[in-house]
Design an enzyme around this catalytic site. Structure first.
Site, PDB file in Angstrom:
ATOM      1  N   ASP A   1      32.744  47.582  40.646  1.00  0.00           N
ATOM      2  CA  ASP A   1      32.992  47.988  39.259  1.00  0.00           C
ATOM      3  C   ASP A   1      32.036  49.100  38.850  1.00  0.00           C
ATOM      4  O   ASP A   1      30.857  48.862  38.613  1.00  0.00           O
ATOM      5  CB  ASP A   1      32.819  46.760  38.346  1.00  0.00           C
ATOM      6  CG  ASP A   1      33.085  47.075  36.874  1.00  0.00           C
ATOM      7  OD1 ASP A   1      33.266  48.264  36.553  1.00  0.00           O
ATOM      8  OD2 ASP A   1      33.110  46.135  36.069  1.00  0.00           O
TER       9      ASP A   1
ATOM     10  N   LYS B   1      25.836  49.839  24.532  1.00  0.00           N
ATOM     11  CA  LYS B   1      25.740  48.687  25.434  1.00  0.00           C
ATOM     12  C   LYS B   1      24.530  48.792  26.367  1.00  0.00           C
ATOM     13  O   LYS B   1      23.999  47.795  26.822  1.00  0.00           O
ATOM     14  CB  LYS B   1      27.032  48.614  26.245  1.00  0.00           C
ATOM     15  CG  LYS B   1      27.137  47.435  27.162  1.00  0.00           C
ATOM     16  CD  LYS B   1      28.539  47.374  27.709  1.00  0.00           C
ATOM     17  CE  LYS B   1      28.688  46.355  28.792  1.00  0.00           C
ATOM     18  NZ  LYS B   1      30.065  46.331  29.293  1.00  0.00           N
TER      19      LYS B   1
ATOM     20  N   ASP C   1      36.962  43.338  26.266  1.00  0.00           N
ATOM     21  CA  ASP C   1      36.073  44.054  27.185  1.00  0.00           C
ATOM     22  C   ASP C   1      35.270  45.014  26.319  1.00  0.00           C
ATOM     23  O   ASP C   1      35.784  46.042  25.876  1.00  0.00           O
ATOM     24  CB  ASP C   1      36.922  44.799  28.223  1.00  0.00           C
ATOM     25  CG  ASP C   1      36.106  45.779  29.063  1.00  0.00           C
ATOM     26  OD1 ASP C   1      34.864  45.793  28.942  1.00  0.00           O
ATOM     27  OD2 ASP C   1      36.727  46.542  29.838  1.00  0.00           O
TER      28      ASP C   1
ATOM     29  N   GLU D   1      32.076  40.592  33.865  1.00  0.00           N
ATOM     30  CA  GLU D   1      33.171  41.547  34.033  1.00  0.00           C
ATOM     31  C   GLU D   1      33.860  41.453  35.404  1.00  0.00           C
ATOM     32  O   GLU D   1      35.084  41.405  35.452  1.00  0.00           O
ATOM     33  CB  GLU D   1      32.655  42.968  33.786  1.00  0.00           C
ATOM     34  CG  GLU D   1      32.405  43.193  32.308  1.00  0.00           C
ATOM     35  CD  GLU D   1      31.477  44.351  32.010  1.00  0.00           C
ATOM     36  OE1 GLU D   1      31.173  45.125  32.929  1.00  0.00           O
ATOM     37  OE2 GLU D   1      31.052  44.460  30.846  1.00  0.00           O
TER      38      GLU D   1
END
Ligand code: AMP
Length: 632
Positions: free
Chosen positions: A193, A71, A8, A170
């Site tokens: 999420d 990211k 992850d 994800e």
């Protein structure tokens, strides 16, 4: 073949996991921690980069040599970075359509290179924990990452010496982590999420071991960081008001305030008030402040509320209502915040919901008819990595009977005549997917076709995003004769491959759409919303363009016929044709117009040209009979 790691690669923290004897486990890093901060310190003296916890400690002291939240920038063009983003991340460089870079001590680093440093550490630490070399990995990305972002993530893996076996979404990974033994055979779940930098809401269906993402919607620039920024702003104002320095204009001070803000936010998930203490912000100034949970909730409510629209959109796209869901799974560190849990529970009409010191306990008697269950049973930080490890195990053959299906977040197609979007793979198609269509030329002796690949939901090509263009050459032929097959394939990593083939000669080109798309996720959301907003207008534009195209063909054919046979037509007929032609041409002289009106004028022209068409048919017939020697 060796083990495959599940990684992850998070905005704030990264984790690495694997399945051991059927049990998914997160591996601790060299510092004994399961969460490795996604922070990279690049010393200006040229010594090797430092990653993780040690880097995050240095971040305060050396902000100009420390990179975090990389990211958010991976796979994006420099032109897509907003001034606000540049203001917060003052190390960012890059211009126009070029990639974003981070400048440290005069050297430009790409986001891929920075991410590769994080991955190298995860790989190294996993190898140390396992006592063996590992070269293969499954890496997760937000569901809304597009081609460019997925490719850049894959490249980061390769730079770190990993073979990236699969890039998975994800929320899908999180669902896998919950899904293997917890969900009943047929169920529908939502994965909410909310991490440090990204938000996603995905609706998934599990049926006989098959996971399918029904819809997904999110924002790659919405997360806990925004709440931290809000608290930081608030605290900076309090500092100024109490006679302290202007923290906002000092990178070192603002980094300290920001760290205190996040720390307070996290503690307020368990406590109702916390003391913030920032000694010596200036030589004679220390700051102490009591922040309450209520104040934090006031400061952050609107940020959390912004996730609601994405939830509604995803539900609408999946054509489900909250009552159709069995579970709402919470993933991402920010979902530990009680207000997030409370709001999500309200929006999804969750069954009994009880709050105890910030933790949500599920009602003891849970009844299906009371709405979905708010599931917080997994550690929200670890679910994604564990799911990646499960996917890795499936790939290495260790787990069978589980298949993973994802969807394409936006439609993909090519530009066709008149500048229209021709959808080849519709939005929310399950991937991997392959689809194709046959096209031909619109002009005589055309030697090539331009394949313009588009992504988006709008009717006109120009309103969609351009993924790239390439040409396919072929031998000249009359219009309509060449046959060009275009095939789109989205592979299991969500990467698009476009193939164009001249079916007459077999000549073909395959292009992998690596080029950057306008990646901005807020823009993805905007695209979908605009497509709804402009639905009528877009449809009218499509009808106009199509009507115009057909009318142009008729006008050209009529003009040609008139030039050839006008001498043979009776004057009133010819005049009528001319009048009808003029009416159509007048409408065609405008860029846009009313399709209905044009169609009527076109129909009138068709009617008026009947005698001409009959005449042309007679002449053609005569010519044929003569050629065959049947008549003289
Ligand atoms: P992730 O990207 O999933 O690692 O989530 C990181 C985000 O979750 C950061 O913004 C953290 O500040 C936030 N976070 C972590 N733990 C908590 C907590 N207990 N309460 C509130 N936010 C948290």
């Amino acid at each position: 073949m060796g083990r495959i790691l599940g990684i992850d690669l998070g905005t704030t923290n990264s984790l690495v996991a694997m399945v051991d004897s059927g049990i998914p486990l997160v591996l601790a890093d060299a510092e004994g921690q399961r969460l490795t901060p996604s922070v990279v310190h690049i010393p200006s003296d040229g010594s090797p980069p430092v990653v993780g916890r040690r880097a995050s400690h240095v971040r305060l002291l050396k902000p100009a040599e420390t990179v975090y939240s990389i990211k958010r920038f991976i796979g994006r063009r420099a032109s897509e970075i907003t001034p606000e983003e540049r203001a917060v991340n003052y190390l960012l460089r890059g211009e126009g359509a070029g990639p974003v870079t981070v400048e440290i001590a005069g050297r430009a680093w790409t986001p891929e290179e920075i991410s590769a440093e994080i991955l190298k550490k995860l790989k190294r630490d996993a190898e140390a924990a396992l006592g063996e070399t590992v070269t293969r990995a499954v890496i997760t990305v937000p569901a809304y990452f597009n081609d460019a972002q997925r490719n850049a993530t894959k490249k980061a893996g390769e730079l770190a010496g990993l073979i990236v076996e699969r890039i998975i979404n994800e929320p899908t990974a999180a669902a896998l982590a919950y899904g293997l033994n917890r969900l009943k055979e047929n169920s529908r779940i939502a994965v909410y999420d909310l991490g440090g930098g990204t938000f996603d809401l995905s609706i998934l269906e599990l049926r006989e071991g098959v996971f399918q993402v029904l819809a997904t919607n999110g924002n790659t620039r919405l997360g806990g960081d925004d709440i931290d920024a809000r608290i930081t702003q608030f605290l900076s104002r309090q500092i100024l008001n109490s006679g302290g320095p202007d923290a906002q204009s000092d990178p070192l001070l603002i980094a300290r305030v920001r760290e205190a803000a996040e720390d307070a936010k996290i503690r307020l998930s368990r406590e109702t008030d916390v003391e913030i203490s920032l000694p010596f912000l200036a030589p004679t100034f220390s700051f102490n402040y009591k922040l309450t949970r209520a104040r934090l909730e006031d400061l952050s409510r609107d940020i959390i509320q912004r996730t609601r629209a994405h939830c509604l959109r995803s539900l609408a796209d999946a054509r489900v209502e909250p009552k159709d869901l069995d579970q709402v799974i919470l993933v991402g560190g920010q979902t530990r915040m009680p207000l997030v849990r409370q709001l999500v529970s309200e929006w999804f009409d969750c069954a009994e919901f009880e709050e105890t010191r910030g933790n949500v306990r599920l009602g003891a008697e849970y009844h299906r008819d009371k709405g979905p269950q708010l599931n917080t049973s997994q550690n929200p930080d670890e679910a994604v990595a564990l799911g990646a490890a499960i996917q890795a195990e499936i790939l290495s053959g260790g787990l069978q009977n589980v298949l993973l299906l994802d969807v394409a977040p936006l439609s993909l197609g090519i530009e066709t005549f008149g500048g229209l979007m021709n959808v080849i793979i519709p939005r929310n198609s399950t991937i991997p997917v392959k689809a194709g269509e046959m096209f031909t030329t619109a002009v005589d002796n055309q030697r090539s076709v331009l394949i313009h690949v588009l992504q988006g939901e709008r009717e006109r090509a120009k309103d969609n995003w351009s993924l790239g263009k390439f040409t396919l050459d072929f031998d000249p032929a009359p219009k309509g004769v060449p046959r060009v097959g275009v095939q789109f394939e989205i592979d299991a990593n969500g990467i698009l491959h476009v193939l164009a083939r001249d079916t007459n000669t077999g000549q073909q080109k395959i292009v992998e759409m690596k080029s950057a798309v306008d990646v901005d996720d807020a823009a993805v959301q905007q695209m979908v919303e605009e497509s709804v907003e402009h639905a009528f207008e877009d449809m009218a534009a499509r009808q106009w363009i199509e009507a115009r195209w057909r009318a142009q063909e008729t006008v050209a054919a009529t003009r040609k016929g008139l030039a050839q046979y006008s001498g043979e037509l009776e004057a009133p007929i010819q005049e009528q044709i001319e009048r009808a032609l003029k009416a159509v041409e007048e409408l065609l002289s405008h860029e846009s117009g009313n399709a209905k009106q044009l169609k009527q004028a076109h129909a009138a022209l068709d009617e008026a040209t009947k005698p001409l068409a009959d005449l042309m048919m007679d002449r053609a017939m005569e010519a044929l009979l003569k050629k065959r020697g049947i008549i003289q």
